[in-house]
Write a protein that holds these residues in place. Structure first.
Motif, short mmCIF file in Angstrom:
data_model
loop_
_atom_site.label_atom_id
_atom_site.label_comp_id
_atom_site.label_asym_id
_atom_site.label_seq_id
_atom_site.Cartn_x
_atom_site.Cartn_y
_atom_site.Cartn_z
N ALA A 145 2.28 -0.69 4.88
CA ALA A 145 1.01 -0.26 4.31
C ALA A 145 0.52 1.00 5.00
N ALA A 252 5.09 -0.44 -5.19
CA ALA A 252 4.29 -0.23 -3.99
C ALA A 252 2.81 -0.52 -4.26
N THR A 257 1.04 -1.92 -0.77
CA THR A 257 1.31 -0.92 0.26
C THR A 257 0.73 0.44 -0.10
#
Length: 666
Positions: A145, A252, A257
């Motif tokens: 992240a 993502a 993240t």
């Protein structure tokens, strides 16, 4: 899907397998599946049994394959349940394509509401919301992240707006302000968006930014990289990098993240976690309207997301649309406009070519395509840097007429319009591509042709002869330039393809205003002003801009005063008087005449609905418009969808395309 049953059971019944061959899962054995079938009468979840071997992989949101009406089809597992209301036997899931939960509950609920709002099906919306799977991208380990973001120390570009600092502070404090933003006339709007996104991320929430094209997405992405000091907590979702990269970036976002997304129209469904802000830039651009069923508009989808997620909203542009003005008028959003004195210092000096002073000097100023004022402005601007020339039409000579009698030149085979691609080419048909070198006018027999509309490439050719020794660059459909340098050059561009100049353009010419204002379109004036202001905003402060249009027209006056808000308010008042969107809701029905009549006979329309038409459409079809007051909008959409369901259950041969609030009404 023509062989689907008229009304299958809630899940296709199957003969029980041999004992011990396939057993249902021990807990929550029933899977409710959204099957990828677009028939309106089958727009509901279906129940299946989860085999014991798929118990761990069959998670809510995953992709599955099921047998439906004798065929293997894709679907999404919406939820697992202990039992089913279906009285017959349930079929088993055939397989789990991927255990990745790609469909979140938030996007499922949003897709359902969008489908109902636009009289469509959930399957059609889910095709827009969830990108195709790419196994290699899915198999990669999640990226770490991004780093925590500090709230912006200064308002930055928002200092030019009376409510700008408070809007930014509200986002940083975790609140959800909603604003319609009329941006300053300069190319620094990506920095303002990036600062608003940074404030949202600092509050621990996510942000979603939707722009018109990949160039704008790249500019906002670069601004975010600079604003977040290189943090990788954001992604850019466009088609340019390819399906694998796009799907990896989308994952993502799904996995949390990446907390900020910048993308084009398809990104409006991106599964951003803890959504705190949605941004739509240049909401008047027609590319924000999805061309595939059920034809949702990004403005409506993002407004629904902001409402459902209790998130902030920023709908902005250099101009203001009547739809955005309606959001302000109803109190859904607040206006965000710059200080007038700051605006005056940044705006260009706009002059119409046919004003009284120019007519006294140049009698052809009203009718000439490039009057003396335009040449003088271009010559003066070239002494200081690049000059932008906006041409509404692409190509060379996209429309021709008979040189003697002025009748439009048409193809002898299909009656399509003839055009020229260069000075040495022969006319060809823009519809069927047939060469018309031996064409003769059916009226007078003359074989010569003349230009009716001049395109960008012919304009560049003419300017090259008028300004010898000056570089002429073009930007349009054949090749779009992202930016140009500060050296002297003529940049000929079609609307929306204007590149950003280093340091700004020294001058701008807005040609053929009649081509924009003369369109038979409800939004012609609004769209002309939007295209002009988007181009004029790229010039330097106080630099000259010449618009070739009648200075007495309201859009031209709004451009001269740089006052899109008043123009939008007047347009909205006219729409209210006429009963057109956004004050009312419109539905467009396009199809065979008999099919439209059957649909209307089946639909239980509200009493307040008014029918208009039919009028002829392409290929022997007809088009009919239905108008309803806004309170009856949901009822109208539901009635049309139910009628479509009845027709699909009957296997009606001719389809009817239903569009809610289409951009083209006239």
């Amino acid at each position: 899907m023509d062989d689907l049953p008229v009304e299958p059971p809630a899940a296709p019944a199957r003969k029980e397998p041999a004992k011990g061959a396939r057993r249902p899962a021990g807990t929550l054995p029933v899977a409710r599946v959204a099957v990828d079938v677009s028939l309106p009468h089958l727009d509901r979840p279906f129940d299946y049994l989860v085999p014991d071997r798929l118990d761990e992989r069959a998670v809510p949101g995953c992709r599955v394959r099921v047998r439906f009406a004798g065929q293997l089809v894709d679907g999404f597992l919406l939820e697992r349940a202990a039992e089913s209301d279906h009285e017959g036997r349930l079929a088993f899931l055939e397989r789990v394509v991927s255990a990745e939960p790609v469909l979140t509950p938030e996007i499922t609920a949003l897709a359902r509401e969008v489908a109902d709002r636009y009289a469509g099906t959930l399957a059609d919306v889910l095709r827009l919301a969830v990108p195709p799977r790419h196994a290699r991208a899915e198999g990669r380990a999640p990226a770490p992240a991004g780093e925590p973001v500090e709230p912006p120390a200064e308002p930055g570009p928002w200092q030019a707006y009376p409510a700008g600092p408070s809007f930014l502070a509200a986002l940083a404090q975790g609140r959800s302000p909603r604003a319609v933003w009329t941006a300053m006339p300069n190319p620094d709007w990506p920095a303002a968006i990036a600062r608003a996104v940074a404030a949202t991320l600092a509050s621990g929430r996510g942000a979603l930014v939707v722009v018109a094209d990949g160039r704008d997405a790249a500019r906002v992405g670069a601004a975010l990289t600079a604003e977040l000091a290189g943090s990788d907590g954001h992604v850019v979702l466009t088609a340019e990098p390819g399906p694998e990269t796009r799907y990896r970036r989308w994952l993502a976002v799904l996995r949390g993240t990446a907390r900020a997304v910048v993308g084009t129209r398809a990104a409006m469904f991106a599964p951003v976690r803890d959504l705190g802000l949605v941004v739509l830039w240049d909401d008047g651009d027609d590319v924000h309207a999805e061309p595939h069923a059920p034809y949702p508009h990004a403005r409506e989808v993002l407004a629904l997301r902001a409402h459902r997620s209790a998130a902030g909203a920023l709908i902005g542009g250099l101009t203001r649309t009547t739809d955005a003005t309606h959001l302000v008028e109803t109190g859904w959003a607040h206006p965000l406009v710059p200080y007038r004195d700051v605006l005056r210092a940044a705006m260009p000096r706009v002059r119409p070519a046919g004003d009284d002073a120019e007519l006294a000097r140049d009698e052809a100023a009203r009718s000439a395509r490039l009057p003396n004022l335009a040449f003088r402005t271009a010559r003066t601007g070239l002494a200081e840097g690049p000059v932008l020339v906006q041409v509404p039409r692409r190509g060379y000579l996209p429309a021709l007429a008979c040189a003697r009698c002025r009748e439009p030149a048409r193809c002898a085979a299909c009656q399509g319009p003839l055009a020229l691609t260069s000075a040495h080419a022969v006319p060809y048909c823009r519809w069927c591509g047939r060469i018309a070198g031996d064409r003769r006018c059916p009226g007078c027999g003359d074989g010569r042709v003349r230009a009716v509309v001049t395109g960008a490439r012919r304009t560049a050719e003419e300017l090259g002869r008028a300004f010898p020794g000056v570089t002429v660059r073009t930007s349009g459909r054949d090749g779009v330039l992202a930016e140009v340098g500060a050296e002297r050059a003529l940049v000929v561009a079609t609307p929306g393809a204007e590149p950003v100049a280093e340091g700004g353009y020294a001058a701008a010419l807005l040609l053929d205003g009649w081509a924009l204002l003369g369109r038979a379109d409800l939004r012609a004036a609004e769209e002309a002003l939007r295209r002009w202001m988007n181009a004029a905003a790229l010039v330097r402060p106080a630099a000259p801009v010449v618009v070739l249009a009648d200075g007495g027209l309201p859009p031209v006056q709004a451009l001269i005063r740089w006052d899109p808000v008043t123009h939008a308010e007047r347009e909205l008042a006219d729409r209210r008087e006429l009963g057109f969107p956004p004050v009312a809701r419109m539905a467009s029905l396009t199809g065979a005449p008999a099919a439209i009549r059957e649909l209307l006979d089946t639909a239980r329309l509200p009493d307040a609905v008014e029918t208009m038409g039919p009028v002829p459409a392409a290929d022997g079809r007809e088009r009919m418009l239905l108008r309803a007051p806004r309170p009856d909008a949901r009822t109208l959409a539901r009635a049309l969808k139910d009628a479509q369901g009845v027709r699909s259950a009957r296997k009606a041969p001719d389809a009817v395309r239903v569009q809610i609030d289409p951009l083209e009404l006239i």
